[in-house]
Write a protein that holds these residues in place. Structure first.
Motif, PDB file in Angstrom:
ATOM      1  N   MET A   1       7.219   4.140  -9.504  1.00  0.00           N
ATOM      2  CA  MET A   1       7.164   3.848  -8.098  1.00  0.00           C
ATOM      3  C   MET A   1       6.288   4.888  -7.402  1.00  0.00           C
ATOM      4  O   MET A   1       6.389   6.070  -7.670  1.00  0.00           O
ATOM      5  CB  MET A   1       8.573   3.879  -7.533  1.00  0.00           C
ATOM      6  N   ASP A   2       5.428   4.414  -6.518  1.00  0.00           N
ATOM      7  CA  ASP A   2       4.539   5.313  -5.785  1.00  0.00           C
ATOM      8  C   ASP A   2       5.332   6.110  -4.756  1.00  0.00           C
ATOM      9  O   ASP A   2       6.313   5.620  -4.197  1.00  0.00           O
ATOM     10  CB  ASP A   2       3.456   4.516  -5.054  1.00  0.00           C
ATOM     11  N   PRO A   3       4.900   7.347  -4.493  1.00  0.00           N
ATOM     12  CA  PRO A   3       5.583   8.125  -3.453  1.00  0.00           C
ATOM     13  C   PRO A   3       5.349   7.469  -2.101  1.00  0.00           C
ATOM     14  O   PRO A   3       4.333   6.801  -1.891  1.00  0.00           O
ATOM     15  CB  PRO A   3       4.910   9.492  -3.537  1.00  0.00           C
ATOM     16  N   PRO A   4       6.282   7.634  -1.158  1.00  0.00           N
ATOM     17  CA  PRO A   4       6.104   7.039   0.166  1.00  0.00           C
ATOM     18  C   PRO A   4       4.936   7.679   0.903  1.00  0.00           C
ATOM     19  O   PRO A   4       4.629   8.846   0.701  1.00  0.00           O
ATOM     20  CB  PRO A   4       7.435   7.344   0.866  1.00  0.00           C
ATOM     21  N   LEU A   5       4.279   6.872   1.745  1.00  0.00           N
ATOM     22  CA  LEU A   5       3.231   7.411   2.613  1.00  0.00           C
ATOM     23  C   LEU A   5       3.879   7.963   3.872  1.00  0.00           C
ATOM     24  O   LEU A   5       4.802   7.360   4.417  1.00  0.00           O
ATOM     25  CB  LEU A   5       2.229   6.330   2.989  1.00  0.00           C
ATOM     26  N   ILE A   6       3.384   9.083   4.320  1.00  0.00           N
ATOM     27  CA  ILE A   6       3.883   9.685   5.556  1.00  0.00           C
ATOM     28  C   ILE A   6       2.729   9.780   6.542  1.00  0.00           C
ATOM     29  O   ILE A   6       1.672  10.324   6.226  1.00  0.00           O
ATOM     30  CB  ILE A   6       4.503  11.074   5.297  1.00  0.00           C
ATOM     31  N   ALA A   7       2.936   9.212   7.729  1.00  0.00           N
ATOM     32  CA  ALA A   7       1.937   9.270   8.787  1.00  0.00           C
ATOM     33  C   ALA A   7       2.118  10.562   9.573  1.00  0.00           C
ATOM     34  O   ALA A   7       3.235  10.967   9.864  1.00  0.00           O
ATOM     35  CB  ALA A   7       2.095   8.073   9.723  1.00  0.00           C
ATOM     36  N   HIS A   8       1.012  11.209   9.877  1.00  0.00           N
ATOM     37  CA  HIS A   8       1.053  12.396  10.728  1.00  0.00           C
ATOM     38  C   HIS A   8      -0.152  12.338  11.656  1.00  0.00           C
ATOM     39  O   HIS A   8      -1.258  12.030  11.246  1.00  0.00           O
ATOM     40  CB  HIS A   8       1.122  13.696   9.927  1.00  0.00           C
ATOM     41  N   THR A   9       0.093  12.601  12.925  1.00  0.00           N
ATOM     42  CA  THR A   9      -0.910  12.453  13.973  1.00  0.00           C
ATOM     43  C   THR A   9      -1.333  13.826  14.494  1.00  0.00           C
ATOM     44  O   THR A   9      -0.499  14.690  14.704  1.00  0.00           O
ATOM     45  CB  THR A   9      -0.344  11.599  15.126  1.00  0.00           C
ATOM     46  N   PHE A  10      -2.644  13.961  14.680  1.00  0.00           N
ATOM     47  CA  PHE A  10      -3.195  15.206  15.202  1.00  0.00           C
ATOM     48  C   PHE A  10      -4.072  14.896  16.409  1.00  0.00           C
ATOM     49  O   PHE A  10      -4.691  13.843  16.493  1.00  0.00           O
ATOM     50  CB  PHE A  10      -4.053  15.922  14.150  1.00  0.00           C
ATOM     51  N   GLY A  11      -4.128  15.820  17.338  1.00  0.00           N
ATOM     52  CA  GLY A  11      -4.980  15.682  18.509  1.00  0.00           C
ATOM     53  C   GLY A  11      -5.176  17.030  19.176  1.00  0.00           C
ATOM     54  O   GLY A  11      -4.586  18.031  18.775  1.00  0.00           O
ATOM     55  N   THR A  12      -5.997  17.027  20.204  1.00  0.00           N
ATOM     56  CA  THR A  12      -6.255  18.259  20.943  1.00  0.00           C
ATOM     57  C   THR A  12      -5.347  18.397  22.155  1.00  0.00           C
ATOM     58  O   THR A  12      -5.321  19.439  22.794  1.00  0.00           O
ATOM     59  CB  THR A  12      -7.712  18.297  21.436  1.00  0.00           C
ATOM     60  N   GLY A  13      -4.640  17.307  22.476  1.00  0.00           N
ATOM     61  CA  GLY A  13      -3.815  17.297  23.676  1.00  0.00           C
ATOM     62  C   GLY A  13      -4.554  16.771  24.881  1.00  0.00           C
ATOM     63  O   GLY A  13      -3.996  16.639  25.963  1.00  0.00           O
ATOM     64  N   LEU A  14      -5.832  16.456  24.701  1.00  0.00           N
ATOM     65  CA  LEU A  14      -6.669  16.002  25.812  1.00  0.00           C
ATOM     66  C   LEU A  14      -7.266  14.627  25.560  1.00  0.00           C
ATOM     67  O   LEU A  14      -8.431  14.390  25.829  1.00  0.00           O
ATOM     68  CB  LEU A  14      -7.801  17.008  26.057  1.00  0.00           C
TER      69      LEU A  14
END
Length: 162
Positions: A1-14
């Motif tokens: 079984m493949d490991p789960p994908l985890i979403a992570h979001t990045f931004g500058t705040g602007l």
């Protein structure tokens, strides 16, 4: 079984944010479930930080950072809602400041000969890599190639006992 994908979001705040999806590769709390993605969050060139999916919904809830480069997570942060992980947070259950971003064990099917069917399994556990090859096509691995220290060189070859 493949490991789960985890979403992570990045931004500058602007404004615009960017969401990344990566396979979980660490079990930080030792419960046997891969819930974290190890990465270099703080830009020090070391894969010693982690994005942690605390509730198992596939979205990172916390960033754990190794601030002093000793391999241990020192501080935890949540997202401000703008992709900036700037709100100090408590460690998730089962994890404390000073715990290591330990890698979990992954089993990945590999199509060595390009025929669309897996004929090998790559096992990743920490720095160690083991490739189990099915050399006679019977669906059972016959030969294992082991790189125990992650340097890209095979350290050991072993055969499955019949």
């Amino acid at each position: 079984m493949d490991p789960p994908l985890i979403a992570h979001t990045f931004g500058t705040g602007l404004g615009e944010t960017h969401t990344w999806h990566a396979p979980a590769d660490a079990d930080l709390n030792g419960d046997g479930r891969l819930e974290s993605v190890r990465l270099d969050f703080d830009g020090d060139g070391l894969i010693d930080d982690a994005m942690i999916d605390v509730d198992g919904d596939g979205v990172a809830d916390l960033a754990g950072l190794d601030l002093d480069d000793d391999g241990n997570l020192d501080a935890f942060f949540t997202d401000t809602g703008t992709g900036v992980w700037g709100i100090r947070a408590h460690p998730p259950p089962g994890l404390s400041p000073g715990d290591r971003a330990r890698p979990g064990r992954q089993l990945l099917p590999v199509d060595v000969d390009g025929d669309g069917r897996p004929d090998a399994t790559l096992i990743i556990s920490g720095r160690s890599r083991e490739l189990l090859l099915d050399t006679d096509g019977d669906g059972i691995w016959d030969v294992g190639l082991v790189d125990s220290d992650g340097d890209g060189t095979i350290d050991r070859v072993h055969r499955r006992k019949p």
